[in-house]
Design a protein around this motif. Structure first.
Motif, PDB file in Angstrom:
ATOM      1  N   PHE A   8       0.835  -1.198   0.000  1.00 45.25           N
ATOM      2  CA  PHE A   8       0.000   0.000   0.000  1.00 45.25           C
ATOM      3  C   PHE A   8       0.872   1.251   0.000  1.00 45.25           C
ATOM      4  N   ALA A   9       1.931   1.254   0.807  1.00 47.31           N
ATOM      5  CA  ALA A   9       2.821   2.414   0.870  1.00 47.31           C
ATOM      6  C   ALA A   9       3.446   2.684  -0.493  1.00 47.31           C
ATOM      7  N   PHE A  10       3.864   1.632  -1.191  1.00 45.73           N
ATOM      8  CA  PHE A  10       4.437   1.803  -2.522  1.00 45.73           C
ATOM      9  C   PHE A  10       3.437   2.473  -3.457  1.00 45.73           C
ATOM     10  N   PHE A  11       2.222   1.973  -3.486  1.00 47.48           N
ATOM     11  CA  PHE A  11       1.234   2.514  -4.416  1.00 47.48           C
ATOM     12  C   PHE A  11       0.781   3.918  -4.036  1.00 47.48           C
ATOM     13  N   ILE A  12       0.658   4.214  -2.756  1.00 51.99           N
ATOM     14  CA  ILE A  12       0.204   5.548  -2.363  1.00 51.99           C
ATOM     15  C   ILE A  12       1.293   6.584  -2.636  1.00 51.99           C
ATOM     16  N   VAL A  13       2.557   6.223  -2.420  1.00 55.26           N
ATOM     17  CA  VAL A  13       3.648   7.149  -2.748  1.00 55.26           C
ATOM     18  C   VAL A  13       3.765   7.312  -4.259  1.00 55.26           C
ATOM     19  N   LEU A  14       3.562   6.241  -5.011  1.00 55.75           N
ATOM     20  CA  LEU A  14       3.571   6.335  -6.471  1.00 55.75           C
ATOM     21  C   LEU A  14       2.446   7.244  -6.957  1.00 55.75           C
ATOM     22  N   ALA A  15       1.259   7.096  -6.394  1.00 53.51           N
ATOM     23  CA  ALA A  15       0.140   7.969  -6.768  1.00 53.51           C
ATOM     24  C   ALA A  15       0.447   9.418  -6.434  1.00 53.51           C
ATOM     25  N   LEU A  16       1.040   9.654  -5.271  1.00 51.33           N
ATOM     26  CA  LEU A  16       1.391  11.016  -4.868  1.00 51.33           C
ATOM     27  C   LEU A  16       2.403  11.628  -5.834  1.00 51.33           C
ATOM     28  N   THR A  17       3.424  10.875  -6.197  1.00 45.46           N
ATOM     29  CA  THR A  17       4.435  11.421  -7.099  1.00 45.46           C
ATOM     30  C   THR A  17       3.884  11.641  -8.500  1.00 45.46           C
ATOM     31  N   LEU A  18       3.020  10.760  -8.966  1.00 44.82           N
ATOM     32  CA  LEU A  18       2.397  10.971 -10.281  1.00 44.82           C
ATOM     33  C   LEU A  18       1.501  12.205 -10.270  1.00 44.82           C
ATOM     34  N   ASN A  19       0.726  12.367  -9.201  1.00 37.57           N
ATOM     35  CA  ASN A  19      -0.113  13.567  -9.074  1.00 37.57           C
ATOM     36  C   ASN A  19       0.739  14.825  -9.051  1.00 37.57           C
ATOM     37  N   PHE A  20       1.800  14.790  -8.262  1.00 37.81           N
ATOM     38  CA  PHE A  20       2.671  15.958  -8.155  1.00 37.81           C
ATOM     39  C   PHE A  20       3.325  16.269  -9.504  1.00 37.81           C
ATOM     40  N   GLY A  21       3.771  15.223 -10.199  1.00 40.36           N
ATOM     41  CA  GLY A  21       4.378  15.421 -11.509  1.00 40.36           C
ATOM     42  C   GLY A  21       3.412  16.010 -12.512  1.00 40.36           C
ATOM     43  N   PHE A  22       2.155  15.614 -12.432  1.00 43.76           N
ATOM     44  CA  PHE A  22       1.160  16.174 -13.349  1.00 43.76           C
ATOM     45  C   PHE A  22       0.871  17.631 -13.021  1.00 43.76           C
ATOM     46  N   VAL A  23       0.776  17.955 -11.753  1.00 48.34           N
ATOM     47  CA  VAL A  23       0.394  19.306 -11.323  1.00 48.34           C
ATOM     48  C   VAL A  23       1.518  20.306 -11.583  1.00 48.34           C
ATOM     49  N   LEU A  24       2.766  19.862 -11.517  1.00 51.00           N
ATOM     50  CA  LEU A  24       3.910  20.755 -11.676  1.00 51.00           C
ATOM     51  C   LEU A  24       3.896  21.411 -13.053  1.00 51.00           C
ATOM     52  N   GLY A  25       4.006  22.712 -13.099  1.00 50.28           N
ATOM     53  CA  GLY A  25       4.017  23.464 -14.348  1.00 50.28           C
ATOM     54  C   GLY A  25       3.024  24.611 -14.289  1.00 50.28           C
ATOM     55  N   ASP A  26       2.959  25.365 -15.376  1.00 51.74           N
ATOM     56  CA  ASP A  26       1.995  26.467 -15.438  1.00 51.74           C
ATOM     57  C   ASP A  26       0.578  25.920 -15.325  1.00 51.74           C
ATOM     58  N   LEU A  27      -0.211  26.595 -14.526  1.00 54.43           N
ATOM     59  CA  LEU A  27      -1.565  26.128 -14.225  1.00 54.43           C
ATOM     60  C   LEU A  27      -2.429  25.985 -15.462  1.00 54.43           C
ATOM     61  N   ASP A  28      -2.327  26.932 -16.396  1.00 54.87           N
ATOM     62  CA  ASP A  28      -3.255  26.942 -17.526  1.00 54.87           C
ATOM     63  C   ASP A  28      -2.631  26.517 -18.853  1.00 54.87           C
ATOM     64  N   ASN A  29      -1.405  25.997 -18.831  1.00 54.30           N
ATOM     65  CA  ASN A  29      -0.730  25.594 -20.059  1.00 54.30           C
ATOM     66  C   ASN A  29      -0.781  24.073 -20.197  1.00 54.30           C
ATOM     67  N   ALA A  30      -1.544  23.605 -21.167  1.00 56.82           N
ATOM     68  CA  ALA A  30      -1.721  22.160 -21.347  1.00 56.82           C
ATOM     69  C   ALA A  30      -0.426  21.465 -21.752  1.00 56.82           C
ATOM     70  N   ALA A  31       0.494  22.190 -22.359  1.00 57.28           N
ATOM     71  CA  ALA A  31       1.761  21.588 -22.772  1.00 57.28           C
ATOM     72  C   ALA A  31       2.626  21.175 -21.585  1.00 57.28           C
ATOM     73  N   HIS A  32       2.375  21.735 -20.406  1.00 54.65           N
ATOM     74  CA  HIS A  32       3.157  21.407 -19.213  1.00 54.65           C
ATOM     75  C   HIS A  32       2.607  20.193 -18.455  1.00 54.65           C
ATOM     76  N   HIS A  33       1.494  19.654 -18.910  1.00 55.60           N
ATOM     77  CA  HIS A  33       0.843  18.561 -18.185  1.00 55.60           C
ATOM     78  C   HIS A  33       0.588  17.395 -19.135  1.00 55.60           C
ATOM     79  N   ASP A  34       1.045  16.222 -18.729  1.00 57.02           N
ATOM     80  CA  ASP A  34       0.935  15.023 -19.555  1.00 57.02           C
ATOM     81  C   ASP A  34      -0.318  14.238 -19.184  1.00 57.02           C
ATOM     82  N   VAL A  35      -1.183  14.027 -20.169  1.00 57.82           N
ATOM     83  CA  VAL A  35      -2.441  13.329 -19.908  1.00 57.82           C
ATOM     84  C   VAL A  35      -2.197  11.888 -19.452  1.00 57.82           C
ATOM     85  N   PHE A  36      -1.139  11.266 -19.936  1.00 53.14           N
ATOM     86  CA  PHE A  36      -0.853   9.892 -19.526  1.00 53.14           C
ATOM     87  C   PHE A  36      -0.461   9.822 -18.054  1.00 53.14           C
TER      88      PHE A  36
END
Length: 127
Positions: A8-36
């Motif tokens: 569970f710890a592995f998956f929750i930390v993985l989810a947190l890092t994926l969320n953080f990686g997606f959020v990082l970047g300009d808020l309104d610029n779609a090029a900074h956020h990867d849909v995958f």
């Protein structure tokens, strides 16, 4: 060491890092956020939720609740993304992208709370 908690710890930390990686970047610029990355965060978050269904402790219930909140926010973010890419006449506008990133950031906060609860639970067991 409890193997279930490690998984569970592995998956929750993985989810947190994926969320953080997606959020990082300009808020309104779609090029900074990867849909995958958004959809990977959603799948991993759903796995975390399934892993917590059998936990009958109070902290387990709190972690399940935070996982459900993260799932809901990521599903809404994915819905906004799909709307912006497929349905909206103007395409992915900065306003739609800001909504997607906002919901994904909320999911990151929910996953961070799950990680904190997991650390608290681990510290309580060691006592």
């Amino acid at each position: 060491m409890n193997r279930e908690k490690v998984i569970f710890a592995f998956f929750i930390v993985l989810a947190l890092t994926l969320n953080f990686g997606f959020v990082l970047g300009d808020l309104d610029n779609a090029a900074h956020h990867d849909v995958f990355e958004l959809f990977a965060a959603l799948v991993v978050s759903l796995i975390c939720t399934v892993l917590k269904f059998g936990d009958r402790t109070h902290l387990g219930a709190l972690m399940l609740a935070t996982s459900l909140v993260a799932d809901l926010q990521l599903i809404i973010a994915a819905g906004f993304w799909g709307y912006g890419e497929q349905i909206a006449a103007a395409g992915m506008t900065p306003r739609i992208m800001a909504s997607v990133v906002s919901f994904a950031a909320g999911a990151a906060v929910a996953n961070l709370i799950s990680v904190i609860l997991l650390v608290v639970e681990t510290a309580l067991i060691r006592r």
